[in-house]
Enzyme design. Structure first.
Site, short mmCIF file in Angstrom:
data_model
loop_
_atom_site.label_atom_id
_atom_site.label_comp_id
_atom_site.label_asym_id
_atom_site.label_seq_id
_atom_site.Cartn_x
_atom_site.Cartn_y
_atom_site.Cartn_z
N THR A 141 1.46 6.92 0.65
CA THR A 141 0.66 5.78 0.19
C THR A 141 0.77 5.59 -1.32
O THR A 141 1.11 6.53 -2.06
CB THR A 141 -0.83 6.02 0.53
OG1 THR A 141 -1.57 4.84 0.27
CG2 THR A 141 -1.44 7.15 -0.28
N SER A 194 0.81 -1.24 0.00
CA SER A 194 0.00 0.00 0.00
C SER A 194 0.83 1.27 0.00
O SER A 194 0.27 2.37 0.03
CB SER A 194 -0.90 0.05 1.24
OG SER A 194 -1.69 -1.10 1.31
N ARG A 205 -6.43 9.02 -10.17
CA ARG A 205 -7.15 9.17 -8.89
C ARG A 205 -6.16 9.56 -7.77
O ARG A 205 -5.10 8.98 -7.62
CB ARG A 205 -7.84 7.85 -8.53
CG ARG A 205 -8.63 7.89 -7.20
CD ARG A 205 -7.82 7.36 -6.04
NE ARG A 205 -8.62 7.24 -4.81
CZ ARG A 205 -8.09 6.96 -3.63
NH1 ARG A 205 -6.80 6.77 -3.49
NH2 ARG A 205 -8.85 6.87 -2.57
N VAL A 206 -6.53 10.58 -7.04
CA VAL A 206 -5.74 11.01 -5.88
C VAL A 206 -6.64 10.88 -4.66
O VAL A 206 -7.80 11.28 -4.69
CB VAL A 206 -5.25 12.47 -6.06
CG1 VAL A 206 -4.63 12.99 -4.77
CG2 VAL A 206 -4.23 12.55 -7.20
N GLY A 207 -6.09 10.31 -3.61
CA GLY A 207 -6.89 10.10 -2.40
C GLY A 207 -6.70 11.22 -1.38
O GLY A 207 -6.33 12.34 -1.71
N THR A 224 -1.47 2.07 4.42
CA THR A 224 -1.07 3.47 4.23
C THR A 224 -0.53 3.98 5.55
O THR A 224 -1.18 3.83 6.58
CB THR A 224 -2.28 4.34 3.86
OG1 THR A 224 -2.65 4.05 2.53
CG2 THR A 224 -1.96 5.83 3.97
N GLY A 231 -10.12 6.96 1.02
CA GLY A 231 -9.76 8.36 0.99
C GLY A 231 -10.91 9.29 0.62
O GLY A 231 -10.97 10.43 1.09
N THR A 237 -6.38 6.79 7.53
CA THR A 237 -6.20 5.72 6.56
C THR A 237 -7.58 5.18 6.22
O THR A 237 -8.54 5.41 6.95
CB THR A 237 -5.29 4.61 7.13
OG1 THR A 237 -5.12 3.59 6.14
CG2 THR A 237 -5.86 3.99 8.39
N GLY A 238 -7.66 4.48 5.10
CA GLY A 238 -8.95 3.93 4.70
C GLY A 238 -9.43 4.58 3.42
O GLY A 238 -8.63 5.15 2.67
N1 ASP Z 1 -6.32 6.52 2.31
C1 ASP Z 1 -5.68 5.88 1.19
C2 ASP Z 1 -6.32 6.37 -0.08
O1 ASP Z 1 -7.53 6.48 -0.15
C3 ASP Z 1 -5.76 4.40 1.20
C4 ASP Z 1 -5.52 3.67 2.48
O2 ASP Z 1 -5.36 4.25 3.55
O3 ASP Z 1 -5.46 2.47 2.44
O4 ASP Z 1 -5.61 6.56 -1.03
#
Ligand code: ASP
Length: 328
Positions: A205, A85, A215-217, A187, A241, A238-239
């Protein structure tokens, strides 16, 4: 009349003049005793990032700056091919390109960020140079790559065999269902406070696996993936985005702490806000936050069970399970 209130006031003044800490604690319990052992401290999203908090601790224990600690810490998973990740070894986008997002912030409120960066193993260090060497906060895509190369970073192939194989397998169905659950999301968001009470944060990440190209998170967006205010503390996310972007989650956590919330309450508020605004997406997707306040107290919370974090404090580096909104 010499009232109780006046007596309290006079004794308080006496206490201040005498500089007596015990007096303060007995008579003004809202002024909690400074926990001198709470600093330095480093916290990071996800258990495997104990290796990152260990690297951060080396800097902190030697009396170094929190900014150097979070950079050193987050470089660890960036260089780790096993971490799918972050950085090298990160899963690619749906067209097979590894694209990276990162941001960093120091104790003065300076910030740097890169998004949609390719071929550079350490986006966090590029973000730091954007902060220190340019008049800007954020560079993206080709411009970020050009800047990195001009600054001496090496252009590399970041797609490992394992990540390529996972992508090939994904392509068989090529189902585009952005979904982030508890597994396989490492991440790294990190916040640290050094011995001189300087707070810094970093987040890096490769983003959502098999995302759309471009795509940008949340991770490179200050206030979403990470935010620090030296007067208050810092937070990182995290998670999924998209849910963090729409709520500026890390900024929300820091602002809650500014209003006096304990870091644990602050992260719970942010998770609840997301779950309330996006109930459907929250059923299937994870979001987790970590936070530190300037006293070195911490908090961590996720929508779902399974979010964990690494904390290095009082000489011990440990992994903890975070509480969750939809957990048991
Ligand atoms: N937050 C990150 C994103 O959406 C991904 C992640 O934390 O796993 O790019």
């Amino acid at each position: 009349m010499y009232t109780r209130r006046k007596f309290f006031r006079d004794s308080l003044i006496g206490g201040i003049l005498a500089g007596n800490a015990d007096f303060w604690l007995k008579n003004a319990p809202y002024l909690s005793k400074p926990d001198k052992d709470a600093l330095p401290v480093a916290i990071a999203t996800w258990g495997p990032n104990v290796k990152a908090t260990a690297a951060a601790w080396e800097v902190l224990a030697a009396g170094g700056r929190a900014l150097d600690a979070v950079e050193a810490g987050t470089r660890v998973p960036e260089a780790d091919p096993e971490d799918t990740s972050v950085g090298y070894g990160g899963f690619p986008d749906r067209d097979g390109h590894v694209t990276l997002d990162a941001c960093i912030m120091d104790e003065f409120g300076n910030a740097g960020s890169v998004s949609f960066l390719e071929h550079i193993m350490h986006p966090i260090s590029v973000a730091r140079l954007v902060m220190e060497k340019t008049p800007h906060v954020m560079l993206s895509g080709e411009g970020a790559l050009q800047f990195a190369l001009e600054r001496g970073f090496k252009q590399e192939n970041l797609l490992t065999d394992t990540a390529r194989a996972a992508w090939e397998e994904w392509k068989m169905k090529a189902e585009y269902k952005p979904k982030i659950n508890v597994e396989r999301h490492d991440t790294i968001g990190m916040v640290a406070i050094d011995m001189k009470h300087r707070i810094a944060g970093a987040c890096t990440t490769s983003g959502m696996a098999f995302k759309m190209r471009g795509r940008v998170g949340d991770s490179p967006i200050l206030g979403a993936g990470m935010f620090v205010d030296n007067e208050v503390g810092g937070a990182a996310a995290t998670g999924l985005g998209e849910m963090v972007l729409r709520t500026l989650g890390s900024f929300l956590v820091v602002e809650e702490m500014r209003r006096g919330a304990h870091p644990q309450k602050a992260v719970e508020t942010a998770v609840k806000r997301i779950a309330r605004k996006y109930p459907e997406q929250s059923k299937e997707n994870q979001v987790g936050f970590i936070a530190l306040d300037k006293k070195g107290r911490h908090g961590a919370f996720g929508i779902h069970q399974g979010f964990n974090y690494a904390l290095y404090q009082r000489g011990e580096n440990k992994v903890f399970e975070a509480g969750s909104l939809l957990g048991k």
